[in-house]
Design a protein around this motif. Structure first.
Motif, short mmCIF file in Angstrom:
data_model
loop_
_atom_site.label_atom_id
_atom_site.label_comp_id
_atom_site.label_asym_id
_atom_site.label_seq_id
_atom_site.Cartn_x
_atom_site.Cartn_y
_atom_site.Cartn_z
N ASP A 184 -8.31 6.60 -42.45
CA ASP A 184 -6.93 6.76 -41.60
C ASP A 184 -7.30 6.38 -40.04
OD1 ASP A 184 -4.78 8.59 -41.21
OD2 ASP A 184 -5.44 8.98 -39.65
N PRO A 185 -6.34 5.18 -39.95
CA PRO A 185 -6.50 4.84 -38.07
C PRO A 185 -6.72 5.60 -36.97
CG PRO A 185 -4.61 4.56 -38.96
CD PRO A 185 -5.07 4.95 -40.32
N PHE A 186 -5.58 7.32 -38.00
CA PHE A 186 -5.40 8.56 -36.57
C PHE A 186 -6.75 8.85 -36.35
CE2 PHE A 186 -4.48 12.80 -36.77
CZ PHE A 186 -4.62 12.70 -34.86
N LEU A 187 -7.35 8.87 -37.66
CA LEU A 187 -8.39 9.80 -37.47
C LEU A 187 -9.75 9.27 -36.69
CD1 LEU A 187 -8.66 11.94 -41.35
CD2 LEU A 187 -8.18 12.76 -38.75
N TYR A 192 -16.00 13.13 -33.82
CA TYR A 192 -16.56 13.95 -34.01
C TYR A 192 -15.38 14.09 -35.37
CZ TYR A 192 -18.82 13.75 -30.11
OH TYR A 192 -19.93 14.00 -28.76
N PRO A 193 -14.36 13.69 -36.74
CA PRO A 193 -14.19 14.40 -37.60
C PRO A 193 -15.33 14.67 -38.04
CG PRO A 193 -14.11 11.66 -37.13
CD PRO A 193 -14.34 12.16 -36.12
N VAL A 194 -14.08 15.50 -38.54
CA VAL A 194 -14.84 15.85 -40.70
C VAL A 194 -15.44 14.68 -41.35
CG1 VAL A 194 -15.12 17.64 -42.30
CG2 VAL A 194 -14.10 18.26 -40.29
N THR A 195 -14.11 13.88 -41.61
CA THR A 195 -14.12 12.74 -42.34
C THR A 195 -13.32 12.09 -41.60
OG1 THR A 195 -13.68 11.93 -44.60
CG2 THR A 195 -12.63 13.97 -43.92
N THR A 196 -13.42 10.93 -41.72
CA THR A 196 -12.42 9.47 -41.08
C THR A 196 -11.27 9.21 -43.19
OG1 THR A 196 -13.71 8.29 -42.21
CG2 THR A 196 -13.34 8.84 -39.88
N THR A 197 -11.93 9.65 -43.65
CA THR A 197 -11.25 9.32 -45.56
C THR A 197 -10.26 10.06 -45.89
OG1 THR A 197 -12.75 8.50 -45.94
CG2 THR A 197 -11.56 8.75 -47.81
N VAL A 198 -8.79 9.90 -45.98
CA VAL A 198 -7.65 10.59 -46.70
C VAL A 198 -7.07 10.34 -48.15
CG1 VAL A 198 -5.96 12.36 -46.44
CG2 VAL A 198 -7.32 11.66 -44.17
#
Length: 429
Positions: A184-187, A192-198
């Motif tokens: 995800d481009p926003f994440l 420090y995101p938990v994950t960038t994949t949705v």
């Protein structure tokens, strides 16, 4: 001559009586033999028929998806219009084709533990399109951000990152991305995101569900496949009171000798709860008589209608003080992400739930959940033929032999006795 004839008639009557009695005795004895054989073969231990099919199912199991494609994203964002959706599907994947892993027997408490590996293979021949088909859907990351982070200052920062990433409330994604995950481009811009994949089912492939620990049925056949613990616990830690219990099997199999009066309990890790099904009707599934059990509307009712459901009610706005129903908040099970589940088209949900959406058409025939018990699930032609020949066919043959012996015996006994009496009458005259 008279004596020989009468003796012959009496002998025939005796033989008929013996056949009839033998046929009558064979009924309960045959049933006992069948039950004994079934009890022996359904135990989950090396060498039984049940164990072989339990470790790796010989039946092809499919999971089908229908996706709601949003038709008016701009009108919704600009004018707060009702969301108009169009259902597209099915898109079919083969699942449960991998054998259970780390299968370990525990002789002390008669249990067997295992991991259920996850895998999904797309089946084009059973689908209306390809995994590359595009859908306009809700942007999961953007929609979740405001629910997870309530602080206004944080939300201002997130809004700026949403704009910078050129994200919006709706997005276009392929089926593969939507189900199994995309970056995800926003994440990707969030520190420090938990994950960038949705993805709706991310992660799935190359993962495993469990550890499950179930009873093997060796000491008590009525407990076979019933879950003892899941991930080492007997409770989920998601709900209060009885709602948190892990009940029944995993719905892939049930103990033998299911009765129509039973309530079938099972646990689903997908929906983070135990649930139940009740008998609805007898069904013939590819030549095999099965019982159809369905999930009743009462299981999804509000605590006002079904007090037992009070512990599934959360403080989220969707519950409206627990008077709204048909949608389950499983955020606690999904690491705090705002995730809600329902039956397709919000079947059995209160009218207020579907008010903002146009294009829904809930009906029981298409959208309810049911289990067909001889096996559970859709059975292939090859497995159906095997089951008919090895199980159903033999039971039917035994029943036929019982009826033939009983019928022939009764007819012989009656016929020879009538003949004997008639001959005796003539002799006396």
């Amino acid at each position: 001559m008279g004596c020989d004839r009468n003796c012959g008639l009496i002998a025939g009557a005796v033989i008929g009586a013996v056949l009839a009695v033998f046929g009558g005795i064979l009924m309960p004895v045959g049933d006992l033999l069948i039950q004994k054989t079934i009890k022996k073969q359904v135990v989950l231990e090396e060498g039984t028929i049940a164990f072989k099919n339990w470790v790796k199912t010989g039946t092809e199991v499919y999971r089908q998806f229908w996706i709601f494609d949003v038709q008016n994203p701009q009108e919704v964002m600009m004018n707060s219009s009702n969301i108009q959706v169009k259902q597209r599907g099915p898109y079919t994947y083969r699942v449960r084709f991998l054998a259970k892993e780390n299968v370990t027997q525990d002789a002390e408490d008669n249990t067997v533990s295992f991991l259920q590996p996850n895998g999904a293979i797309f089946e084009p021949s059973l689908s209306v399109g390809t995994e590359a088909d595009n859908f306009t859907v809700l942007n999961l990351a953007v929609a979740a951000a405001s629910h997870i982070y309530q602080n206004q200052f944080v939300q201002m920062i997130l809004n700026s990152l949403i704009n910078k990433s050129k994200s919006s409330m709706f997005q276009v994604r392929t089926l593969r991305e939507l189900l199994w995950g995309y970056r995800d481009p926003f994440l990707s811009l969030v520190p420090y995101p938990v994950t960038t994949t949705v993805g709706l089912f991310y992660p799935y492939n190359n993962t495993a569900d469990g550890v499950y620990k179930v009873f093997n049925g060796k000491d008590n056949i009525s407990k076979v496949a019933i879950i003892d613990t899941y991930k080492g616990k007997r409770n989920l830690s998601y709900w209060e009171s009885h709602c948190d219990m892990i009940n029944g099997t995993d719905a892939a199999s049930f103990p033998p000798f299911v009765e129509k009066s039973q309530v079938l309990q099972f646990f689903s890790s997908d929906i983070c709860r135990s649930i139940y099904a009740v008998f609805e009707s007898d069904v013939n599934l590819k030549g095999i008589p099965v019982y159809r059990f369905v999930l009743p509307s009462k299981a999804f009712a509000s605590p006002v209608e079904n007090p037992d459901n009070y512990c599934f009610c959360t403080e989220k706005i969707i519950s409206k003080n627990c008077t709204s129903y048909g949608v389950l908040d499983i955020s606690k099970c999904k690491e705090g992400r705002p995730v809600y589940i329902s039956l397709p088209h919000f079947l059995y949900a209160s009218p207020d739930v579907s008010e903002p959406i146009d294009g829904l058409n809930p009906n029981e025939e298409e959208h309810r959940t049911y289990l067909d018990i001889e096996p559970t699930g859709t059975i292939g032609d090859e497995k159906a033929n095997m089951f008919r020949s090895q199980v159903t066919g033999k039971i039917n043959l035994l029943g036929l032999i019982e009826m033939i012996l009983l019928s022939v015996g009764v007819v012989m006994f009656v016929a020879f006795m009538i003949s004997y009496c008639a001959c005796r009458s003539k002799t006396i005259k």
